[in-house]
Scaffold this motif. Sequence first.
Motif, PDB file in Angstrom:
ATOM      1  N   VAL A 153       0.859  -1.183   0.000  1.00 42.47           N
ATOM      2  CA  VAL A 153       0.000   0.000   0.000  1.00 42.47           C
ATOM      3  C   VAL A 153       0.897   1.234   0.000  1.00 42.47           C
ATOM      4  O   VAL A 153       1.807   1.353   0.821  1.00 42.47           O
ATOM      5  N   VAL A 154       0.612   2.137  -0.922  1.00 38.33           N
ATOM      6  CA  VAL A 154       1.361   3.391  -1.036  1.00 38.33           C
ATOM      7  C   VAL A 154       0.517   4.499  -0.427  1.00 38.33           C
ATOM      8  O   VAL A 154      -0.679   4.616  -0.714  1.00 38.33           O
ATOM      9  N   CYS A 155       1.143   5.303   0.413  1.00 40.74           N
ATOM     10  CA  CYS A 155       0.458   6.430   1.041  1.00 40.74           C
ATOM     11  C   CYS A 155       1.481   7.536   1.280  1.00 40.74           C
ATOM     12  O   CYS A 155       2.524   7.289   1.883  1.00 40.74           O
ATOM     13  N   ASN A 156       1.189   8.740   0.808  1.00 41.05           N
ATOM     14  CA  ASN A 156       2.056   9.887   1.080  1.00 41.05           C
ATOM     15  C   ASN A 156       1.488  10.681   2.245  1.00 41.05           C
ATOM     16  O   ASN A 156       0.268  10.875   2.331  1.00 41.05           O
ATOM     17  N   VAL A 157       2.371  11.152   3.120  1.00 40.96           N
ATOM     18  CA  VAL A 157       1.957  11.973   4.256  1.00 40.96           C
ATOM     19  C   VAL A 157       2.751  13.282   4.234  1.00 40.96           C
ATOM     20  O   VAL A 157       3.817  13.352   3.622  1.00 40.96           O
ATOM     21  N   PRO A 158       2.247  14.319   4.917  1.00 45.91           N
ATOM     22  CA  PRO A 158       2.875  15.635   4.798  1.00 45.91           C
ATOM     23  C   PRO A 158       4.152  15.860   5.612  1.00 45.91           C
ATOM     24  O   PRO A 158       4.717  16.942   5.531  1.00 45.91           O
ATOM     25  N   GLY A 159       4.638  14.889   6.358  1.00 48.21           N
ATOM     26  CA  GLY A 159       5.860  15.141   7.114  1.00 48.21           C
ATOM     27  C   GLY A 159       6.425  13.893   7.770  1.00 48.21           C
ATOM     28  O   GLY A 159       5.738  12.883   7.933  1.00 48.21           O
ATOM     29  N   GLU A 160       7.682  13.988   8.163  1.00 45.94           N
ATOM     30  CA  GLU A 160       8.413  12.868   8.761  1.00 45.94           C
ATOM     31  C   GLU A 160       7.803  12.430  10.096  1.00 45.94           C
ATOM     32  O   GLU A 160       7.697  11.236  10.370  1.00 45.94           O
ATOM     33  N   ALA A 161       7.414  13.387  10.927  1.00 47.26           N
ATOM     34  CA  ALA A 161       6.862  13.032  12.242  1.00 47.26           C
ATOM     35  C   ALA A 161       5.584  12.209  12.083  1.00 47.26           C
ATOM     36  O   ALA A 161       5.403  11.189  12.760  1.00 47.26           O
TER      37      ALA A 161
ATOM     38  N   GLU B 245      -9.061  20.580  -6.267  1.00 50.92           N
ATOM     39  CA  GLU B 245     -10.114  21.578  -6.323  1.00 50.92           C
ATOM     40  C   GLU B 245      -9.872  22.590  -7.439  1.00 50.92           C
ATOM     41  O   GLU B 245     -10.008  23.798  -7.266  1.00 50.92           O
ATOM     42  N   GLY B 246      -9.467  22.059  -8.613  1.00 49.45           N
ATOM     43  CA  GLY B 246      -9.305  22.874  -9.805  1.00 49.45           C
ATOM     44  C   GLY B 246      -8.006  23.650  -9.917  1.00 49.45           C
ATOM     45  O   GLY B 246      -7.805  24.374 -10.890  1.00 49.45           O
ATOM     46  N   ARG B 247      -7.103  23.482  -8.952  1.00 53.45           N
ATOM     47  CA  ARG B 247      -5.833  24.214  -8.986  1.00 53.45           C
ATOM     48  C   ARG B 247      -4.670  23.233  -8.988  1.00 53.45           C
ATOM     49  O   ARG B 247      -4.767  22.149  -8.409  1.00 53.45           O
ATOM     50  N   ILE B 248      -3.561  23.646  -9.593  1.00 52.47           N
ATOM     51  CA  ILE B 248      -2.337  22.855  -9.531  1.00 52.47           C
ATOM     52  C   ILE B 248      -1.635  23.190  -8.217  1.00 52.47           C
ATOM     53  O   ILE B 248      -1.378  24.359  -7.917  1.00 52.47           O
ATOM     54  N   GLU B 249      -1.347  22.168  -7.438  1.00 50.55           N
ATOM     55  CA  GLU B 249      -0.713  22.322  -6.128  1.00 50.55           C
ATOM     56  C   GLU B 249       0.628  21.591  -6.113  1.00 50.55           C
ATOM     57  O   GLU B 249       0.832  20.645  -6.871  1.00 50.55           O
ATOM     58  N   THR B 250       1.508  22.008  -5.235  1.00 51.04           N
ATOM     59  CA  THR B 250       2.756  21.274  -4.987  1.00 51.04           C
ATOM     60  C   THR B 250       2.904  21.131  -3.477  1.00 51.04           C
ATOM     61  O   THR B 250       2.471  21.985  -2.708  1.00 51.04           O
ATOM     62  N   ALA B 251       3.510  20.024  -3.077  1.00 49.22           N
ATOM     63  CA  ALA B 251       3.715  19.776  -1.650  1.00 49.22           C
ATOM     64  C   ALA B 251       4.898  18.845  -1.469  1.00 49.22           C
ATOM     65  O   ALA B 251       5.142  17.968  -2.297  1.00 49.22           O
ATOM     66  N   SER B 252       5.611  19.043  -0.381  1.00 53.84           N
ATOM     67  CA  SER B 252       6.638  18.092   0.018  1.00 53.84           C
ATOM     68  C   SER B 252       5.931  17.009   0.831  1.00 53.84           C
ATOM     69  O   SER B 252       5.194  17.317   1.782  1.00 53.84           O
ATOM     70  N   GLU B 253       6.136  15.751   0.437  1.00 54.47           N
ATOM     71  CA  GLU B 253       5.476  14.647   1.116  1.00 54.47           C
ATOM     72  C   GLU B 253       6.462  13.516   1.377  1.00 54.47           C
ATOM     73  O   GLU B 253       7.468  13.397   0.695  1.00 54.47           O
ATOM     74  N   VAL B 254       6.130  12.689   2.360  1.00 55.98           N
ATOM     75  CA  VAL B 254       6.941  11.532   2.709  1.00 55.98           C
ATOM     76  C   VAL B 254       6.169  10.286   2.290  1.00 55.98           C
ATOM     77  O   VAL B 254       5.076  10.021   2.815  1.00 55.98           O
TER      78      VAL B 254
END
Length: 106
Positions: free
Chosen positions: A6-14, A45-54
């Motif tokens: 199972v692949v899952c990205n989360v927003p941070g290391e903690a 929601e109709g916008r291009i987003e970028t995020a750092s994920e783990v």
Amino acid sequence: MKVLIVVCNVPGEALAQQMAAVLVGEGLAACVNILPACQSVYRWEGRIETASEVPLLIKTTASQYEGLQARIQALHPYDVPEIVAVAAECGLPAYLGWVQASVLGA
């Protein structure tokens, strides 16, 4: 019994560390690999987003998938977290057996 990755990205290391400990501790996963952070580009929601994920690679069984998915959703801060399961069609029999033996209820 079928083994899933199972692949899952989360927003941070903690959060990655916390989720890995909970999923393995509760017997929903045999192992969780926490990969180095990556940059994700996606439409939301109709916008291009970028995020750092783990990224997390979670090893479980098909019989525990529903419980794993529900637990990830409960722990995850996103409205729609990435939760994608891929069947392990082949693998070292001893490893696949270990996954099955390590997941509770498998």
